[in-house]
Structure formats: structure tokens, C-alpha cells
Design an enzyme around this catalytic site. Structure first.
Site, short mmCIF file in Angstrom:
data_model
loop_
_atom_site.label_atom_id
_atom_site.label_comp_id
_atom_site.label_asym_id
_atom_site.label_seq_id
_atom_site.Cartn_x
_atom_site.Cartn_y
_atom_site.Cartn_z
N THR A 25 75.31 47.26 48.06
CA THR A 25 75.26 45.82 47.47
C THR A 25 75.39 45.94 45.96
OG1 THR A 25 73.92 43.74 47.55
CG2 THR A 25 72.67 45.55 47.01
N CYS A 31 67.75 39.90 41.37
CA CYS A 31 67.63 39.87 42.99
C CYS A 31 67.01 41.34 43.20
CB CYS A 31 69.06 39.75 43.50
SG CYS A 31 69.84 38.33 43.33
N HIS A 48 69.63 41.64 50.57
CA HIS A 48 69.90 41.39 49.22
C HIS A 48 69.14 40.17 48.95
CE1 HIS A 48 72.65 41.00 45.47
NE2 HIS A 48 71.64 40.38 45.21
#
Lengths: 161, 207
Positions: A25, A31, A48
């Protein structure tokens, strides 16, 4: 010849894989990326998340409280055993240092990390490693053959957690 | 399932938002040209509704280093404005303003405040247009700046909107200065409830 695949996990999405495949990711800001790994089965997953709590029934992998249980479920379908799952997390940075009025969204990175840890605890999953907080973006790459998670950024040396 | 305004935007509402983008961008180009003392053109803005997962990719490479200038919009329709400039554009733009060679990997505080000032000018002009059309009194915060991977800046800036929607509204504008294209991505990110208020102020009946 290894022919491992690299599976990209986008924001507010998740992915699961078996060794020797990798999950990646890119661009975690506030995040948080969470990896779960069953070492015996060599099965792993990554989600995520953007926010702590899913209060409005939106996309489950966008939130810590719905994304982690979803990932556990998907891993079990791939043969992982819940009791063997171990977690690693990265992200939760504070990208902008806005001091003015509005908002709770400012420490959202920190709140994400706290919530992720709470959810992991509720699910009885231990946290093996983390690279969280600070003020820069991260990319997280998860090798399902070993459980290794590599963190890269523009601001710090690469590290394995 | 929560009601998602982003999924209910028909072409007429999108056109109205595009028109706001147009007028705002026109104002901004003029202000920008005066600031740089040169002619600046702007392309017609595009308005897109995107799934949130696609946002980190919209400027190209997610991991690419960019400058992001973020401002909070306060008033009747709270929002964020994010202005993103790619590496080449940052070097050209700061170079033009400071009249020197600029290296992206070595931006100093003065370079960054120059970029914040550009963000200020552009969003100020944009808000002016929006205020005129809606009779709102929107004001903007002091700009904040981050130099980092595009995806991390974009995703973080979308947080206030992502609380209530799995989609985002993106107004993208490009400036052109002389023969050198300086590509800037301009995003208006309405917070919860703001898009509805803007559309209502423009005369749409949302019931």
C-alpha cells in the site's frame, strides 16, 4: 524462478495473499496500514483504513472498527487461523500542522492508531511491530513468505518491522 | 445505507459546480498573473466525482514527491482547499517568483512560503467567486504546506469528506504560463453537508 505477485491495496481497500505473493500500500498519510499474518499457513492480509469508526454504514475497509474484522474473516477463508494471526501497523502521521479551529480531522492519524490498537486487542491479536506517527507519508510492503513488512518514505531510512 | 450526495449529482448540478470552478479559476488566473507580472492562462476546470480509493492516484504517481498547500474554508459551507504542484512545476514556479534556480529536494522556508502565498491567492480568488454566486461569507485559514508523497497528502486532505461519503468531488485546473505549462491540481473538498448548502444557494431544490 519465483513468480510472486505484488498485490496493490488502495486506500479504503484490503487485500489477502498467500506466500510468495506480496501486498503493498502506497502513500499512507494519516491513514493506517494494518497487516495480519498467519506464519504457519503463510497467509497474510492488508487493509488501508482512513478513519477510526464506521458510524454511517459506509465502505467497511475504510474504517478501523469494520476493516480489521473484515480482514480477519477474509484470511480465515484463505485458511488462516484467527488465533495465530499477528499484526503490524504503519502510518497515522500528521501531514499538516494546522492549528486553527476546525478540527478533529487534524489528529486523525493519532486517533486511527489508537483505534486500530483497540480493535486488535478486542480481537486478541498481538501487535508485533509498528512505525506510526511523525509527520511524513509511508509506503508499506508485506512479504507473505516471511511476514516481513518494509516501510519506505521520502523522509526516513527504510526499515523493517 | 447513508444518503450519499455525491451519488446524486446529476449533470445540471455538476455543470453548476463546473461553472463555479470556471469563474473561480478565471479570477485566480488574473490574480496569479498580476502576482507573477506575466500572462497566465487557465484551462477549463473539470469536475469529477471519484471513488475515494482512486484519489491518491489522480495526480499520477502516488509515491511521487509533491508540494501540497492545504487551506480550511470556514463559514456557511466548511470545506478544504488543496493545491498540489508537481516537482517540475514547483521548480519552475518558485524559480519564476524568486528569479533563481530551484531544486525541489532543497526547498527552503522562503520557497515554501512563496508556494503558500500562491495557494492563498488562488483559493482567495476562488472563494470570492463562490461567495458572489452563493451570497456566503466564506473565509479561508492560513495555508499549511507539506512536501511529501502525493498519495499521503491527498488521502489526508480527503479525511473530512470521507467521513460521510465513499466518493469525492474533484475540480481540477491547470495553469499555463507562457510556453511552459505549470500544472497545478486544485481541489475543492466540501466537508459534510457543505455541497448540499452550496447547491441550495445556487437555486437547486434538493428535496
Amino acid at each position: 524462478m519465483s513468480k510472486e505477485e505484488v498485490i496493490k491495496v488502495r486506500m479504503a481497500e484490503y487485500g489477502v495473499a498467500k506466500a510468495p505473493d506480496q501486498l503493498i500500500t502506497i502513500g499512507l498519510g494519516s491513514c493506517v496500514g494494518i497487516t495480519l499474518y498467519d506464519k504457519n499457513k503463510k497467509v497474510g492480509g492488508m487493509v488501508h483504513i482512513m478513519l477510526p469508526e464506521n458510524k454511517k454504514g459506509l465502505k467497511p475497509p475504510k474504517y478501523a472498527d469494520t476493516g480489521i474484522p473484515l480482514l480477519i474473516e477474509e484470511l480465515e477463508k484463505l485458511g488462516a487461523r484467527r488465533s495465530r494471526l499477528k499484526a503490524k501497523i504503519a502510518g497515522g502521521a500528521k501531514m499538516f500542522s494546522i492549528s486553527s479551529s476546525n478540527n478533529s480531522s487534524l489528529n486523525v492519524g493519532e486517533r486511527n492508531v489508537i483505534k486500530v490498537k483497540e480493535v486488535l486487542q478486542e480481537e486478541n491479536i498481538s501487535l508485533l511491530g509498528e512505525d506510526t506517527g511523525k509527520d511524513y507519508g509511508r509506503t508499506m510492503k508485506f512479504f507473505t513468505d516471511s511476514g516481513r513488512v518494509r516501510i519506505t518514505s521520502h523522509k526516513a531510512e527504510d526499515i523493517d518491522i | 445505507m447513508a444518503q450519499d450526495i455525491m451519488e446524486q449529482l446529476d449533470d445540471m448540478k455538476k455543470d453548476a459546480l463546473k461553472e463555479i470552478g470556471n469563474i473561480g479559476a478565471g479570477n485566480a488566473a488574473t490574480a496569479f498573473a498580476q502576482f507573477l507580472e506575466t500572462k497566465v492562462d487557465m484551462t477549463v476546470p473539470s469536475v469529477e466525482i471519484l471513488p475515494i480509493s482512486e484519489v491518491p492516484e489522480i495526480t499520477g504517481n502516488i509515491e511521487e514527491p509533491v508540494v501540497g498547500v492545504l487551506l480550511q474554508v470556514m463559514g456557511e459551507a466548511p470545506a478544504s482547499i488543496l493545491f498540489i504542484l508537481l516537482e517540475d512545476s514547483v521548480e519552475r514556479l518558485v524559480g519564476m517568483m524568486a528569479d533563481k534556480e530551484v531544486d525541489f529536494s532543497d526547498l527552503d522556508d522562503i520557497d515554501l512560503s512563496a508556494l503558500k502565498e500562491i495557494g492563498n491567492i488562488i483559493s482567495g480568488s476562488y472563494l470570492n467567486a463562490l461567495n458572489k454566486l452563493t451570497n456566503f461569507n466564506l473565509i479561508q485559514s492560513v495555508p499549511e504546506c507539506a512536501v511529501d508523497m502525493a498519495g499521503a497528502i491527498l488521502s489526508t486532505s480527503m479525511i473530512p469528506l470521507s467521513k460521510t461519503s465513499d466518493h469525492t468531488l474533484l475540480i481540477k485546473t491547470q495553469f499555463i504560463e507562457g510556453s511552459q505549462a505549470i500544472e497545478g491540481f486544485f481541489f475543492l473538498i466540501p466537508h459534510t453537508g457543505s455541497l448540499e448548502k452550496i447547491l441550495e444557494a445556487l437555486g437547486f431544490d434538493l428535496e
